[in-house]
Design an enzyme around this catalytic site. Sequence first.
Site, PDB file in Angstrom:
ATOM      1  N   THR A 179       0.831  -1.203   0.000  1.00  0.00           N
ATOM      2  CA  THR A 179       0.000   0.000   0.000  1.00  0.00           C
ATOM      3  C   THR A 179       0.866   1.255   0.000  1.00  0.00           C
ATOM      4  O   THR A 179       0.583   2.216  -0.719  1.00  0.00           O
ATOM      5  CB  THR A 179      -0.944  -0.020   1.210  1.00  0.00           C
ATOM      6  OG1 THR A 179      -1.937  -1.034   1.003  1.00  0.00           O
ATOM      7  CG2 THR A 179      -1.647   1.296   1.395  1.00  0.00           C
ATOM      8  N   ASP A 180       1.937   1.257   0.777  1.00  0.00           N
ATOM      9  CA  ASP A 180       2.872   2.393   0.753  1.00  0.00           C
ATOM     10  C   ASP A 180       3.510   2.547  -0.628  1.00  0.00           C
ATOM     11  O   ASP A 180       3.616   3.655  -1.157  1.00  0.00           O
ATOM     12  CB  ASP A 180       3.979   2.184   1.791  1.00  0.00           C
ATOM     13  CG  ASP A 180       3.589   2.672   3.174  1.00  0.00           C
ATOM     14  OD1 ASP A 180       2.607   3.418   3.306  1.00  0.00           O
ATOM     15  OD2 ASP A 180       4.280   2.303   4.143  1.00  0.00           O
ATOM     16  N   ILE A 181       3.962   1.436  -1.193  1.00  0.00           N
ATOM     17  CA  ILE A 181       4.628   1.492  -2.498  1.00  0.00           C
ATOM     18  C   ILE A 181       3.677   2.013  -3.565  1.00  0.00           C
ATOM     19  O   ILE A 181       4.021   2.910  -4.350  1.00  0.00           O
ATOM     20  CB  ILE A 181       5.141   0.092  -2.898  1.00  0.00           C
ATOM     21  CG1 ILE A 181       6.191  -0.415  -1.906  1.00  0.00           C
ATOM     22  CG2 ILE A 181       5.695   0.114  -4.320  1.00  0.00           C
ATOM     23  CD1 ILE A 181       7.466   0.363  -1.888  1.00  0.00           C
TER      24      ILE A 181
END
Length: 387
Positions: A179-181
């Site tokens: 999700t961060d990426i």
Amino acid sequence: MMGALSHIRVLDLSRILAGPWASQMLGDLGADVIKVENPAGGDDTRRWGPPYMADEHGEATAEAAYYLCANRNKRSVCIDMKAPEGQAQLRELAAQSDVLIENFKVGGAAKYGLDYASLSAINPRLVYCSITGFGQTGPLANRPGYDFLVQAMGGLMSVTGERDGKPGAGPQKVGVALTDIMTGLYAVIGIQAALAEREHSGLGQHVDLALLDVTAATLANQATNYLVGGMNPTRLGNAHPNIVPYQSFVASDGHLIVAVGNDGQFRRYVEVLGVPELADDARFSTNSQRVANRDALVPLLQARMLERGKDEWIALLEQAGVPAGPINTVAEVFAEPQIQARDMQVNLSHPLNPDLQLAGNPIKLSRTPVEYRRPPPQLGEHTDEVI
């Protein structure tokens, strides 16, 4: 040769992963990225280890591998943004920048006079990107967000993991902070769109990214399985909700992947398995029928797959034009000749380790290629140079 974004300066006030991933991508594409860090320790991920980078003598340094994955092609500047002098320095840098990236809690930057309204008044051309867990608006806007939490809240964990009734069943997070990426990549898209629009209007704008929004958007076919088809997706382990067989199988000596994408490939697959009659079975002759009769088909296929080793199956299926492959470890990935041929492992000489190895950038531009100009900086390494 100049990078595609060599005319762009990025002021990066973010930390951890989503924001630094976005600024690293912009830096890889040529932008001048100034990473602003707290003098008291800098980016939290500098300490997220072990493992830590070894120096040229094999001794562990203070640079965690986690930090190194997202911070090349940047200059590190130590500024205390809680101090009036630091706030003045940041406003001066923002006045000379094209892009600002931050991941404060909603309203956090305003405490220091570093919010979009304040800085756009100084620099109307500034593209200001905010990355938060839940966005700048909505009932959850003030709640802090983390990748693991949002993988759960955003539905990703509900479709990841072994199906109920199987050993090890239960929701699982993805093995990297996906999700961060993905939020970092969406941030780059939004930033570049705003920069392109600025060429016509002369004005910057506020780019608002939320981890939860990105997770919902990237549910892709699982989202439309629900929104269009009324199916609330469940976990299927390594199987596919819309294609059969498209999953892992157990061979006599381990696991492999078979990814049948159409009826022609299915016919060739069962011919290799020695059960060509399955292609003419009314239960399995089309993908729709195979999805409907998954539980009848897969055990028949699995029984045949146990008769040979995984490498033998992969060779036979490749020869027949049926997509199949191994389940590689990370070590095996970077030993893969295809990965090496595509320059996906690169060396950046670091002041403490001249042989620092990092994963490369997958974007291949013909005229303005990605360049690896700087290793991940040491804390405050470029403060005097920039200030």
